[in-house]
Scaffold this motif. Structure first.
Motif, PDB file in Angstrom:
ATOM      1  N   LEU A 191      24.224  63.684 137.279  1.00  0.00           N
ATOM      2  CA  LEU A 191      24.251  65.126 137.951  1.00  0.00           C
ATOM      3  C   LEU A 191      23.222  65.851 137.531  1.00  0.00           C
ATOM      4  O   LEU A 191      22.251  66.545 138.378  1.00  0.00           O
ATOM      5  N   SER A 192      22.688  66.039 136.296  1.00  0.00           N
ATOM      6  CA  SER A 192      21.554  66.641 135.878  1.00  0.00           C
ATOM      7  C   SER A 192      20.041  66.011 136.655  1.00  0.00           C
ATOM      8  O   SER A 192      19.271  66.739 136.789  1.00  0.00           O
ATOM      9  N   GLY A 193      20.369  65.000 137.009  1.00  0.00           N
ATOM     10  CA  GLY A 193      19.269  64.296 137.774  1.00  0.00           C
ATOM     11  C   GLY A 193      18.796  65.003 139.160  1.00  0.00           C
ATOM     12  O   GLY A 193      17.996  64.738 139.445  1.00  0.00           O
ATOM     13  N   GLY A 194      20.026  65.946 139.501  1.00  0.00           N
ATOM     14  CA  GLY A 194      19.680  66.442 140.682  1.00  0.00           C
ATOM     15  C   GLY A 194      18.593  67.568 140.561  1.00  0.00           C
ATOM     16  O   GLY A 194      18.019  68.007 141.487  1.00  0.00           O
ATOM     17  N   HIS A 195      18.042  67.671 139.288  1.00  0.00           N
ATOM     18  CA  HIS A 195      16.862  68.576 138.916  1.00  0.00           C
ATOM     19  C   HIS A 195      15.666  67.961 139.173  1.00  0.00           C
ATOM     20  O   HIS A 195      14.588  68.488 138.933  1.00  0.00           O
ATOM     21  N   THR A 196      15.719  66.821 139.891  1.00  0.00           N
ATOM     22  CA  THR A 196      14.416  66.311 140.453  1.00  0.00           C
ATOM     23  C   THR A 196      13.813  67.105 141.794  1.00  0.00           C
ATOM     24  O   THR A 196      12.871  66.758 142.128  1.00  0.00           O
ATOM     25  N   MET A 197      14.774  68.021 142.151  1.00  0.00           N
ATOM     26  CA  MET A 197      14.327  68.701 143.276  1.00  0.00           C
ATOM     27  C   MET A 197      14.422  70.153 142.843  1.00  0.00           C
ATOM     28  O   MET A 197      15.164  70.620 142.191  1.00  0.00           O
ATOM     29  N   GLY A 198      13.231  70.999 143.390  1.00  0.00           N
ATOM     30  CA  GLY A 198      13.386  72.394 143.264  1.00  0.00           C
ATOM     31  C   GLY A 198      12.524  72.903 141.985  1.00  0.00           C
ATOM     32  O   GLY A 198      11.864  72.231 141.292  1.00  0.00           O
ATOM     33  N   GLY A 218       0.908  69.573 125.751  1.00  0.00           N
ATOM     34  CA  GLY A 218      -0.003  69.995 127.049  1.00  0.00           C
ATOM     35  C   GLY A 218       1.146  70.386 128.202  1.00  0.00           C
ATOM     36  O   GLY A 218       0.336  71.148 128.839  1.00  0.00           O
ATOM     37  N   PHE A 219       2.287  70.081 127.932  1.00  0.00           N
ATOM     38  CA  PHE A 219       3.153  70.860 129.169  1.00  0.00           C
ATOM     39  C   PHE A 219       3.198  72.189 128.938  1.00  0.00           C
ATOM     40  O   PHE A 219       3.228  73.034 129.574  1.00  0.00           O
ATOM     41  N   ALA A 220       3.372  72.402 127.364  1.00  0.00           N
ATOM     42  CA  ALA A 220       3.579  73.923 127.140  1.00  0.00           C
ATOM     43  C   ALA A 220       2.138  74.711 127.575  1.00  0.00           C
ATOM     44  O   ALA A 220       2.325  75.892 128.107  1.00  0.00           O
ATOM     45  N   ALA A 221       1.095  74.045 127.472  1.00  0.00           N
ATOM     46  CA  ALA A 221      -0.278  75.022 127.674  1.00  0.00           C
ATOM     47  C   ALA A 221       0.023  74.973 129.128  1.00  0.00           C
ATOM     48  O   ALA A 221      -0.583  75.936 129.662  1.00  0.00           O
ATOM     49  N   GLN A 222       0.275  73.939 130.147  1.00  0.00           N
ATOM     50  CA  GLN A 222       0.235  74.174 131.735  1.00  0.00           C
ATOM     51  C   GLN A 222       1.255  75.292 131.928  1.00  0.00           C
ATOM     52  O   GLN A 222       0.789  76.035 132.832  1.00  0.00           O
ATOM     53  N   LEU A 223       2.256  75.261 131.080  1.00  0.00           N
ATOM     54  CA  LEU A 223       3.571  76.454 131.816  1.00  0.00           C
ATOM     55  C   LEU A 223       2.949  77.569 131.371  1.00  0.00           C
ATOM     56  O   LEU A 223       3.069  78.658 131.885  1.00  0.00           O
ATOM     57  N   PRO A 238       7.613  66.636 138.986  1.00  0.00           N
ATOM     58  CA  PRO A 238       6.524  66.466 139.418  1.00  0.00           C
ATOM     59  C   PRO A 238       6.602  66.040 140.762  1.00  0.00           C
ATOM     60  O   PRO A 238       5.488  66.270 141.734  1.00  0.00           O
ATOM     61  N   THR A 239       7.770  65.698 141.322  1.00  0.00           N
ATOM     62  CA  THR A 239       8.034  65.380 142.771  1.00  0.00           C
ATOM     63  C   THR A 239       9.372  66.278 143.358  1.00  0.00           C
ATOM     64  O   THR A 239      10.249  65.977 143.617  1.00  0.00           O
ATOM     65  N   PRO A 240       8.898  67.750 143.331  1.00  0.00           N
ATOM     66  CA  PRO A 240      10.231  68.632 143.477  1.00  0.00           C
ATOM     67  C   PRO A 240      10.615  68.441 145.130  1.00  0.00           C
ATOM     68  O   PRO A 240      11.910  69.149 145.019  1.00  0.00           O
ATOM     69  N   LEU A 241       9.936  67.669 145.921  1.00  0.00           N
ATOM     70  CA  LEU A 241      10.614  67.636 147.394  1.00  0.00           C
ATOM     71  C   LEU A 241      11.189  66.342 147.541  1.00  0.00           C
ATOM     72  O   LEU A 241      11.967  65.967 148.800  1.00  0.00           O
ATOM     73  N   GLY A 242      10.887  65.516 146.629  1.00  0.00           N
ATOM     74  CA  GLY A 242      11.787  64.207 146.762  1.00  0.00           C
ATOM     75  C   GLY A 242      12.924  63.818 145.814  1.00  0.00           C
ATOM     76  O   GLY A 242      12.772  64.407 144.397  1.00  0.00           O
ATOM     77  N   PHE A 243      13.772  63.163 146.238  1.00  0.00           N
ATOM     78  CA  PHE A 243      14.823  62.850 145.093  1.00  0.00           C
ATOM     79  C   PHE A 243      14.727  61.217 144.590  1.00  0.00           C
ATOM     80  O   PHE A 243      14.555  60.188 145.154  1.00  0.00           O
ATOM     81  N   ASP A 244      14.322  61.456 143.299  1.00  0.00           N
ATOM     82  CA  ASP A 244      13.892  60.086 142.588  1.00  0.00           C
ATOM     83  C   ASP A 244      14.333  60.376 141.178  1.00  0.00           C
ATOM     84  O   ASP A 244      15.186  61.053 140.638  1.00  0.00           O
ATOM     85  N   ASN A 245      13.844  59.336 140.210  1.00  0.00           N
ATOM     86  CA  ASN A 245      14.290  59.384 139.003  1.00  0.00           C
ATOM     87  C   ASN A 245      13.292  59.998 138.004  1.00  0.00           C
ATOM     88  O   ASN A 245      13.073  59.865 136.932  1.00  0.00           O
ATOM     89  N   SER A 246      12.121  60.605 138.512  1.00  0.00           N
ATOM     90  CA  SER A 246      11.115  61.389 137.901  1.00  0.00           C
ATOM     91  C   SER A 246      11.617  62.263 136.826  1.00  0.00           C
ATOM     92  O   SER A 246      11.150  62.321 135.553  1.00  0.00           O
ATOM     93  N   TYR A 247      12.761  62.816 137.091  1.00  0.00           N
ATOM     94  CA  TYR A 247      13.219  63.643 135.911  1.00  0.00           C
ATOM     95  C   TYR A 247      13.374  63.073 134.817  1.00  0.00           C
ATOM     96  O   TYR A 247      13.128  63.893 133.799  1.00  0.00           O
ATOM     97  N   GLY A 254       8.822  64.797 126.931  1.00  0.00           N
ATOM     98  CA  GLY A 254       8.841  66.009 126.394  1.00  0.00           C
ATOM     99  C   GLY A 254       8.647  66.927 127.519  1.00  0.00           C
ATOM    100  O   GLY A 254       8.181  68.067 127.137  1.00  0.00           O
ATOM    101  N   ARG A 255       8.979  66.536 128.620  1.00  0.00           N
ATOM    102  CA  ARG A 255       8.295  67.536 129.854  1.00  0.00           C
ATOM    103  C   ARG A 255       9.658  68.273 130.491  1.00  0.00           C
ATOM    104  O   ARG A 255       9.286  68.446 131.777  1.00  0.00           O
ATOM    105  N   GLY A 256      10.754  68.004 129.898  1.00  0.00           N
ATOM    106  CA  GLY A 256      11.795  68.874 130.591  1.00  0.00           C
ATOM    107  C   GLY A 256      11.693  70.249 130.654  1.00  0.00           C
ATOM    108  O   GLY A 256      11.362  70.690 129.512  1.00  0.00           O
ATOM    109  N   LEU A 257      11.646  70.796 131.523  1.00  0.00           N
ATOM    110  CA  LEU A 257      11.567  72.327 131.744  1.00  0.00           C
ATOM    111  C   LEU A 257      12.732  73.251 130.904  1.00  0.00           C
ATOM    112  O   LEU A 257      12.390  74.099 130.415  1.00  0.00           O
ATOM    113  N   LEU A 258      13.971  72.764 131.215  1.00  0.00           N
ATOM    114  CA  LEU A 258      14.993  73.557 130.424  1.00  0.00           C
ATOM    115  C   LEU A 258      15.300  72.801 129.291  1.00  0.00           C
ATOM    116  O   LEU A 258      15.658  71.639 129.188  1.00  0.00           O
TER     117      LEU A 258
END
Length: 316
Positions: A191-198, A218-223, A238-247, A254-258
């Motif tokens: 269910l956490s994979g739902g964070h592949t969108m948004g 690098g991700f921290a610098a970007q944020l 990276p694919t916020p409008l698509g449902f895939d396994n990029s999450y 190490g690029r998980g947002l939360l």
């Protein structure tokens, strides 16, 4: 799926879970409306398609709305109730991350269903929300699954009933909350994979930037460049409008947002599942549909304790 506005007390969560009877599933079945509203799924599908064309964030917002509804008082559309005194679920700090586009998607689908004379006032908002969530996934490239139907709408919505996981929950706390819903660790990770969108507001993860060693530098610098204020936001993958396994691939790098997302990889007890989903999208899709079906059974209302709302925002 991790929430973006969570309360601190797991003990309180257990109390709420104990009150909502997770598996009231007797009347749920695919085809529940076959003779009542035979075109229901087509109507909702077309309506969601229109909503997604009007707003790029409607799909992710609708999927998140479904989780927030089911995880609080059960899947009864209580999250959509508007109380005149402001004491409703959307008024809770835990629900402030919910976007209006998700609510509007369901309201538009409800209006489309009720335009059909055969269906008018016969389909619950809870079932329309469940179908709209499925369509949001499918029409974003995710898996199709049959939605069990037959829910009634709840009659109560209060701020105090909203108890959801925090963005800083560790694996034990996440498992504790989801087990109260009758969901396993595998269900939770799927269910956490739902964070592949948004996207998420910077206020939910800004404290991690530059201080959390599990976050890629690098991700921290970007944020740091993205989050110029607490009102700024960043995409969850990276694919916020698509449902895939990029999450899951994000978590590996190490690029998980939360924090509550990244912990799924940093904790060795859940890392194997993250790795498997990152390399096997089909398995993730299958497990996600299983978990969504189980989530959809939580706290289901019947005619004895629910109703079919004419307007999803107000009790009859």
């Amino acid at each position: 799926m991790a929430n973006l506005g969570w309360l601190a007390s797991l003990a309180a969560a257990v109390v709420v879970v104990a009150l909502r009877s997770p598996f009231a599933t007797a009347q749920l079945r695919p085809g529940y409306y076959a003779s009542i509203c035979p075109n229901l799924e087509t109507i909702v599908r077309n309506s969601v398609r229109q909503s997604m064309a009007q707003s790029q964030i409607s799909a992710g917002a609708t999927l998140r709305l479904f989780f927030h509804d089911c995880a609080v008082r059960g899947c009864d559309a209580s999250v959509m109730i508007v109380n005149s005194n402001g004491d409703d679920e959307w008024g809770s700090p835990d629900d402030q991350s919910l976007k209006p586009q998700g609510f509007q998607t369901v309201l538009d689908a409800k209006a489309a269903v009720d335009k059909d004379p055969q269906c008018r006032y016969k389909v619950s908002c809870a079932d329309i929300l469940a179908l709209a969530a499925r369509e949001s996934v499918v029409q974003s490239g995710g898996p199709y699954y049959q939605v069990e139907l037959g829910r009634y709408d709840g009659k109560v919505s209060t701020k105090s009933s909203v108890v959801l996981p925090h963005v800083d929950f560790n694996l034990d706390k996440l498992n504790g909350f989801f087990s109260g819903l009758g969901l396993s660790q595998t269900d939770m990770i799927a269910l956490s994979g739902g964070h592949t969108m948004g996207a998420a507001d910077c206020s939910f993860f800004q404290s991690r930037i530059g201080t959390d060693p599990t976050m890629d530098s690098g991700f921290a610098a970007q944020l740091r460049g993205t989050c110029t204020s607490s009102q700024s936001s960043a995409f969850l993958d990276p694919t916020p409008l698509g449902f895939d396994n990029s999450y899951y691939k994000n978590l590996q790098g190490g690029r998980g947002l939360l924090g509550s997302d990244q912990v799924l990889y940093t904790d060795p007890r859940s890392r194997g599942t993250v790795n498997y989903y990152a390399s096997n999208q089909g398995t993730f899709f299958y497990d996600f549909t299983v978990a969504m079906t189980k989530l959809g059974r939580v706290g289901v209302k019947t005619a004895a304790d629910g109703e079919i709302r004419r307007d999803c925002r107000y009790t009859n």
